[in-house]
Design a protein around this motif. Structure first.
Motif, PDB file in Angstrom:
ATOM      1  N   ALA A  65       0.862  -1.187   0.000  1.00  0.00           N
ATOM      2  CA  ALA A  65       0.000   0.000   0.000  1.00  0.00           C
ATOM      3  C   ALA A  65       0.893   1.229   0.000  1.00  0.00           C
ATOM      4  O   ALA A  65       1.915   1.265   0.701  1.00  0.00           O
ATOM      5  CB  ALA A  65      -0.904   0.004   1.227  1.00  0.00           C
ATOM      6  N   GLN A  66       0.512   2.216  -0.765  1.00  0.00           N
ATOM      7  CA  GLN A  66       1.310   3.432  -0.869  1.00  0.00           C
ATOM      8  C   GLN A  66       1.465   4.147   0.476  1.00  0.00           C
ATOM      9  O   GLN A  66       2.489   4.750   0.745  1.00  0.00           O
ATOM     10  CB  GLN A  66       0.697   4.374  -1.916  1.00  0.00           C
TER      11      GLN A  66
ATOM     12  N   ASP B 235      -0.270  -2.331  -5.687  1.00  0.00           N
ATOM     13  CA  ASP B 235      -0.841  -1.540  -4.595  1.00  0.00           C
ATOM     14  C   ASP B 235      -2.257  -2.073  -4.370  1.00  0.00           C
ATOM     15  O   ASP B 235      -3.106  -1.984  -5.260  1.00  0.00           O
ATOM     16  CB  ASP B 235      -0.864  -0.060  -4.958  1.00  0.00           C
TER      17      ASP B 235
ATOM     18  N   GLU C 268      -4.700  -1.090  -2.710  1.00  0.00           N
ATOM     19  CA  GLU C 268      -5.805  -0.136  -2.717  1.00  0.00           C
ATOM     20  C   GLU C 268      -6.141   0.304  -4.135  1.00  0.00           C
ATOM     21  O   GLU C 268      -7.309   0.486  -4.470  1.00  0.00           O
ATOM     22  CB  GLU C 268      -5.498   1.049  -1.803  1.00  0.00           C
ATOM     23  N   ASP C 269      -5.134   0.442  -4.979  1.00  0.00           N
ATOM     24  CA  ASP C 269      -5.377   0.788  -6.380  1.00  0.00           C
ATOM     25  C   ASP C 269      -5.979  -0.377  -7.157  1.00  0.00           C
ATOM     26  O   ASP C 269      -6.638  -0.173  -8.170  1.00  0.00           O
ATOM     27  CB  ASP C 269      -4.076   1.219  -7.066  1.00  0.00           C
ATOM     28  N   HIS C 270      -5.719  -1.596  -6.699  1.00  0.00           N
ATOM     29  CA  HIS C 270      -6.181  -2.793  -7.406  1.00  0.00           C
ATOM     30  C   HIS C 270      -6.951  -3.719  -6.465  1.00  0.00           C
ATOM     31  O   HIS C 270      -6.781  -4.933  -6.493  1.00  0.00           O
ATOM     32  CB  HIS C 270      -4.987  -3.518  -8.028  1.00  0.00           C
ATOM     33  N   SER C 271      -7.797  -3.130  -5.675  1.00  0.00           N
ATOM     34  CA  SER C 271      -8.524  -3.896  -4.652  1.00  0.00           C
ATOM     35  C   SER C 271      -9.397  -4.991  -5.266  1.00  0.00           C
ATOM     36  O   SER C 271      -9.564  -6.053  -4.666  1.00  0.00           O
ATOM     37  CB  SER C 271      -9.367  -2.970  -3.781  1.00  0.00           C
TER      38      SER C 271
ATOM     39  N   TRP D 210      -3.502  -8.751 -15.660  1.00  0.00           N
ATOM     40  CA  TRP D 210      -3.298  -7.301 -15.540  1.00  0.00           C
ATOM     41  C   TRP D 210      -1.915  -6.894 -16.045  1.00  0.00           C
ATOM     42  O   TRP D 210      -1.771  -5.910 -16.765  1.00  0.00           O
ATOM     43  CB  TRP D 210      -3.499  -6.900 -14.088  1.00  0.00           C
TER      44      TRP D 210
END
Length: 133
Positions: free
Chosen positions: A29-30, A58, A60-63, A129
């Motif tokens: 996570a960032q 990340d 959160e970006d790729h939840s 991805w």
């Protein structure tokens, strides 16, 4: 009589993976300072070892890709080799230790992926991805 000399076969180092199909996926996570501090070293390993797919995700970006994993500790690594998820576990933040961790798990004879369809599905989503499909 031939002047050719026999070339001995190349023997991999003991902890080297035996497949060209090795993935080391960092789930991070960032906002995590350890993850941010690790990112340059992770990028360096990517350049030094092009035979290994070093992938930074990340969560959160790729939840949507990783929500089935319920990651709580950062960084967490997924190591895949020989078309099997070998490990999904929190891991090191030091470059040398990370390299050893990745190679140790990639060469492991047992893994977590074949008996865990959700884990394998997450890897498949990450692979798609990274390949843009």
């Amino acid at each position: 009589m031939s002047s050719r000399s026999a070339v001995p076969p190349t023997v991999p180092e003991p902890d080297a993976p035996t497949s060209d199909n090795v993935w080391v996926i960092c789930l991070c996570a960032q906002w995590c300072h350890q993850c941010r501090d690790l990112q340059p070293a992770f990028s360096m390993l990517r350049l030094q070892q092009p035979d290994v797919r070093w992938v930074w995700v990340d969560i959160e970006d790729h939840s949507e890709m990783v929500e089935a994993l319920d990651i709580e500790t950062f960084p967490t690594y997924m190591v895949v080799a020989d078309d099997e998820v070998k490990v999904l576990a929190p891991g090191p933040t030091n470059t040398d230790v990370l390299n050893h961790f990745a190679r140790m798990h990639a060469s492991s004879r047992s893994g977590q992926g074949l008996n865990n369809p959700p884990l394998w599905a997450v890897f498949q989503a990450i692979r798609s991805w990274t390949q843009g499909t």
